[in-house]
Scaffold this motif. Sequence first.
Motif: not given
Length: 372
Positions: A23-42
């Motif tokens: 929609d032009g105002l939504l940013w996201h990072l779908d999946l990345k690894p971290h020390a004990s699993g995965d993480f996601s940001i929006a």
Amino acid sequence: MLRACCWPLERCFRWPGAAAGGDGLLWHLDLKPHASGDFSIAVVQANSYLEDQGQVLTSPSATFVGVFDGHGGPEASRFVNNHLFPHLHKFASEQGGISAEVIRKAFDATEEEFLHLVKRSWLSRPQIASVGSCCLVGAIADDVLYVANLGDSRAVLGRRGPDGRAVVAERLSRDHNVSEEEVRKELAELHPDDSHIVVYNRGVWRIKGIIQVSRSIGDVYLKKPDFCRDPLFQQFVCPIPLKRPVMTAEPSIKTHKLGPQDLFLIFASDGLWEQLSDEDAVDIVFKNPRSGIARRLVRAALSEAAKKREMRYDDLKKIEKGTRRHIHDDITVIVIYLDHCRGASRSDGSILDCTNAPVDIFSLNAELGEPS
């Protein structure tokens, strides 16, 4: 211990319109690894200037999460975004690891530095004395989780229920918001000679009729009464007679030993929790694929906000930032999956190897669209 190399933000987030249906105002990072699993940001922007900031720092031995929700302007949340983690690094290095005391010292140092900034610049920018930020931090090291909070951003744990199939939501942070009766009572006890310490104003409870959160970084004029009495400040902000500070930067800190029943964590600014209950958010994460899960939570919140206004989600996407703030707040969501480090299976079926994991910091800095 906490070395951080900053990646350009474009390597971490998809830009507006990059994802189908963006929609032009939504940013996201779908999946990345971290020390004990995965993480996601929006992140989704509602205000004219994005007041939310967020960070995830990953290292081979630890994961750090920050959600910083500004109010009165973006200056305080941006300041916290740039200064809190370095202080955390410094004190953890000095004391040989992370602890509640290390986190408390990092909060204190960040508050003190922001106060110095205000004192240096408020003659030219008096409004900066009225800018503040909620501050939610999570730290995972050696299967111990620390959650520190100022304000009404929230951390919620999704853990496996007694039957092994359902998921249960457990809130790990305390909302420092006077909408909570417990917080109103706390303020009344601290200010027995002030019958107007909390006032019902514009449909909600507010401290001195002004602000809903009782703890923050910044909001200097509500912590240092001298600012309120200064004639220059009174030209820009309605004068508030204060006998003593009415807000604090003392975080509430919870320690939780992680176990195999703990599945994931949701860290989010209050923009999410205004629309979704803890249970609804946890249920969404539990029942859906990992990739893009933070974005899914944001879209669920936006759909709920649109529904309350008898709108469709597609209608909401056409509303510009600034105007959109009348419908929903800025929203930052970070989902942290807990697979537990040693020999844990990843969502793609591979084995998570923590020994060679890179050290990176994924940071939403200044405004969306500007690399960190």
